[in-house]
Design an enzyme around this catalytic site. Structure first.
Site, PDB file in Angstrom:
ATOM      1  N   MET A  39       3.815   1.439  -1.603  1.00 41.70           N
ATOM      2  CA  MET A  39       4.442   1.332  -3.082  1.00 41.70           C
ATOM      3  C   MET A  39       3.562   2.291  -3.871  1.00 41.70           C
ATOM      4  SD  MET A  39       5.912  -2.510  -3.364  1.00 41.70           S
ATOM      5  CE  MET A  39       7.021  -3.161  -2.019  1.00 41.70           C
ATOM      6  N   CYS A  40       2.293   2.037  -3.863  1.00 41.11           N
ATOM      7  CA  CYS A  40       1.155   2.733  -4.638  1.00 41.11           C
ATOM      8  C   CYS A  40       0.855   4.009  -3.923  1.00 41.11           C
ATOM      9  CB  CYS A  40      -0.047   1.704  -5.127  1.00 41.11           C
ATOM     10  SG  CYS A  40       0.750  -0.066  -5.896  1.00 41.11           S
ATOM     11  N   THR A  41       0.467   4.767  -5.062  1.00 44.78           N
ATOM     12  CA  THR A  41      -0.370   6.146  -4.355  1.00 44.78           C
ATOM     13  C   THR A  41      -1.653   5.613  -4.130  1.00 44.78           C
ATOM     14  OG1 THR A  41       1.301   7.285  -5.728  1.00 44.78           O
ATOM     15  CG2 THR A  41      -0.780   8.501  -4.720  1.00 44.78           C
ATOM     16  N   VAL A  42      -1.912   5.468  -2.869  1.00 47.91           N
ATOM     17  CA  VAL A  42      -3.538   5.098  -2.550  1.00 47.91           C
ATOM     18  C   VAL A  42      -4.030   6.311  -2.370  1.00 47.91           C
ATOM     19  CG1 VAL A  42      -4.930   3.914  -0.794  1.00 47.91           C
ATOM     20  CG2 VAL A  42      -2.544   2.813  -1.761  1.00 47.91           C
ATOM     21  N   ASP A 100       0.811  -1.145   0.098  1.00 47.62           N
ATOM     22  CA  ASP A 100      -0.082   0.058  -0.104  1.00 47.62           C
ATOM     23  C   ASP A 100       0.984   1.439   0.003  1.00 47.62           C
ATOM     24  OD1 ASP A 100       0.606  -0.760   2.684  1.00 47.62           O
ATOM     25  OD2 ASP A 100      -0.405   0.973   3.403  1.00 47.62           O
TER      26      ASP A 100
END
Length: 671
Positions: free
Chosen positions: A532-535, A530
């Protein structure tokens, strides 16, 4: 007495007429040069008020030809009358030039005269001629209009000066005429006033309608396409020839009403129609057709054909180039006349990051007419991207994915070929991320490339997904005096800001790092999925991206440009919010920072001052970069604590710790 001078008709050909002619030539005429019927329309002459002088400026005396000219169902616009004509198209430019134009002109003039003598039909008085050659390969159309009008011998003279009609006719008479003509528009008509009553009839009823009527109460009227106060329009010439031919004994002196009031006068205005008394001496022969004139002059004021070049519009790329800016031009026309569209279009934009923010920023920039957009990104398109990043498609993810930067640039050209878009696959070195010895040369080349790109552009957008990746472009943008726009996302919050310009004195605005008392460090290692990705909420990126572009547009329109001051801080009271009209930019406020809260659907305007120990934009950092260049950068990438020591933050830490130790902390005894 002065001779009556008539205002010649001129043609106004609407663009859709040429499309209709193209279809007629290809589908119907083919190689035939036979004459076909054509229809046009004209209305009363109009004027516009000059804003500077307050004077009324007359518009052209025009016959309008539209795309419906070849249809039998042609209907003139409201308050206009139809005119029928003859159209003849030639197959070659040589045939067009060699055509016997005198014969063609006289044929139409003969048709008009025959209709007058035989049928007493006034509808033929407005008959016209159009000859053309359509070069469909080059989309060029050569054309020449003729509006045959009979010459009067002797000439008509003005017995009483032209004057406003309402000076002789009553207000009730003028309104009665207006109401009658709105219900049934006419090109020509008769007016009589008996017992205070205003009556209208067709000119073919001349003898019966005026029988027993005082000549002072008889009026010959026509819809006048001229707006000149002392010059009636061209159609009056044939009406006078018609009357003198059929009623020679009673038409040597005529009261002429030039009707120009298709609309009722606005409040504070007067009627526009004109009235005059004209006379003609005895004519020698009323049986033979009078000579006629009426070929239209070209744009140079000479007798000759005109040319309509549709090639720029027919080329899809050029057509798109004109069409994409339509909304912007309407915006300027109707709402913001001072909007400098050229200034926005000329702003060269560098987008660092071709992900969700980068895609949306690029689309909004295109909407503002920006023509040069460059992407920088080191990633490839993955399967999770297309649904959130509108410049990518499923096929872009296959075979390991296309390079994001180039793929985004190519997609912009597909959307609009007129945009100059490029993509560079480039890794931006970051503080806290040591450069391996084997990669030093490549990293140095990447830094040099980034420096060049920043030099070549006017505005740099920081749209990356990590904090430390924004440090190097922040330093470069500040050192080179560029506009730097920053956008960062949280789950349901965003930050959009513009970096302050160098050398702004005490009021200088800060950059992305001015609120930090630590240097940017590694935030990418050991992250969970979570992280690593732009949530974020799906709509947040488009809101933040559009906000960033709109902030840029407002900044470009501000007279101070990159040094535009921020508006006063918000107090929380809606009555105390800054007035957009006083911001200096015609687009409204130009804030320093906008913090958006999607959960509350609220934006907050924040102003942050520059920090003299900032690791991104302080003079200490900028001078070190300008004097040492790459050597300074590689130390920032490799050496933890280098930026803190350079800017004095390390000293600040020491001062803080010393202050903490000097405090006499009292410990309470346990009960």
């Amino acid at each position: 007495m002065p001779i009556v001078q008539f205002t010649p008709l001129s043609s106004l050909v609407q663009p859709d007429f040429w499309h209709a002619l193209t279809s007629l030539k290809i589908d119907v005429l083919k190689l035939s040069d036979a004459s076909v019927a054509i229809r046009a329309a004209y209305t009363a002459g109009r004027t516009i008020r000059d804003r500077e002088t307050g004077q009324e400026v007359p518009l052209g005396c025009e016959l309008v030809v539209s795309g419906e000219a070849f249809t039998e169902e042609f209907q003139p616009p409201a308050n206009a009358v139809a005119a029928s004509g003859v159209f003849k198209n030639y197959n070659t430019i040589e045939d067009f030039k060699a055509a016997d134009k005198t014969v063609l002109f006289n044929q139409v003039a003969d048709e008009i005269w025959t209709s007058v003598k035989t049928n007493h039909d006034p509808s033929a008085l407005n008959r016209f001629l159009l000859i053309a050659y359509a070069d469909l390969k080059k989309y060029k159309y050569y054309y020449w209009f003729a509006f045959p009008a009979f010459t009067a011998k002797p000439a008509w003279t003005i017995a009483s000066e032209w004057k406003p009609a309402h000076e002789e006719l009553s207000e009730d008479a003028m309104r009665a005429l207006h109401d009658a003509l709105v219900k049934a528009p006419r090109a020509y008509w008769l007016v009589r006033i008996r017992a205070g009553k205003t009556e209208v009839a067709g000119v073919e009823e001349y003898e019966k309608f005026f029988e027993g009527v005082d000549p002072a109460s008889q009026y010959i009227s026509f819809l006048d396409p001229s707006a000149l106060p002392q010059n009636p329009g061209w159609p009056l010439r044939n009406l006078l020839a018609y009357l003198r031919c059929l009623h020679p004994s009673t038409t040597s002196s005529l009261r002429v009403l030039c009707w120009r009031d298709t609309d009722l006068p606005a409040s504070g205005s007067t009627w526009k129609s004109r009235l005059g008394l004209i006379e003609q001496g005895i004519s020698e022969n009323r049986e033979e057709r009078p000579s006629a004139v009426g070929w239209e002059k070209n744009a140079q004021g000479r007798l000759g054909p005109r040319v309509a070049d549709l090639a720029p519009m027919m080329d899809p790329t050029r057509l798109a180039d004109q069409a994409v800016d339509l909304n912007l031009k309407l915006m300027r026309w109707r709402i913001l006349p001072a909007l400098d569209l050229d200034k926005i279009a000329a702003t060269k934009c560098l987008l660092l990051g071709a992900g969700t923010l980068g895609c949306y920023v690029a689309r909004t920039l295109m909407g503002w007419g920006v023509r040069k957009i460059t992407f920088v990104d080191s990633a490839r398109v993955s399967f999770s991207n297309p649904v959130r990043q509108p410049l990518f498609e499923f096929e872009d993810c296959l075979d390991g994915g296309k390079p994001k930067a180039q793929c985004a640039a190519d997609r912009l050209k597909k959307i609009f070929p007129g945009v100059e878009s490029k993509g560079f696959s480039l890794s931006i070195p970051m503080p806290g991320h040591p450069v391996p010895a084997a990669s030093v040369e490549q990293t140095k080349k990447d830094v040099q490339m980034l420096e060049t790109l920043v030099e070549q552009h006017d505005a740099v957008f920081l749209l990356m997904d990590s904090r430390e990746s924004r440090w190097l472009p922040t330093v470069l943008g500040a050192a080179k005096g560029k506009i730097v726009m920053n956008a960062a996302l949280g789950f349901d919050t965003f930050l959009v800001m513009r970096h302050g310009a160098r050398g702004g004195g005490e009021g200088r605005l800060g950059c992305y790092y001015c609120n930090d008392i630590v240097a940017p460090a590694d935030s990418l290692t050991d992250r969970t999925l979570d992280q690593m990705c732009t949530v974020t909420r799906p709509g947040l990126a488009s809101i933040a991206a559009s906000t960033a572009v709109e902030l840029l547009a407002g900044l470009v329109q501000h007279p101070d440009g990159v040094r535009a001051p921020a508006p006063p801080p918000q107090t929380g009271n809606s009555n105390d919010l800054p007035d957009p009209s006083t911001s200096g930019s015609i687009l409204g406020l130009v804030p320093h920072q906008l913090r958006g809260f999607l959960a509350q659907f609220r934006n907050m305007l924040i102003t942050g001052a520059a920090y003299d120990r900032c690791t991104g934009c302080s003079e200490t950092v900028l001078r070190e970069y300008e004097t040492k260049g790459w050597d300074m950068m590689i130390r920032a990438f490799n050496e933890p604590g280098y930026l803190e020591e350079l800017t004095g933050l390390k000293e600040l830490y020491g001062e803080g710790e010393a202050a903490m130790e000097s405090v006499d902390w009292e410990e309470e005894e346990e009960e």
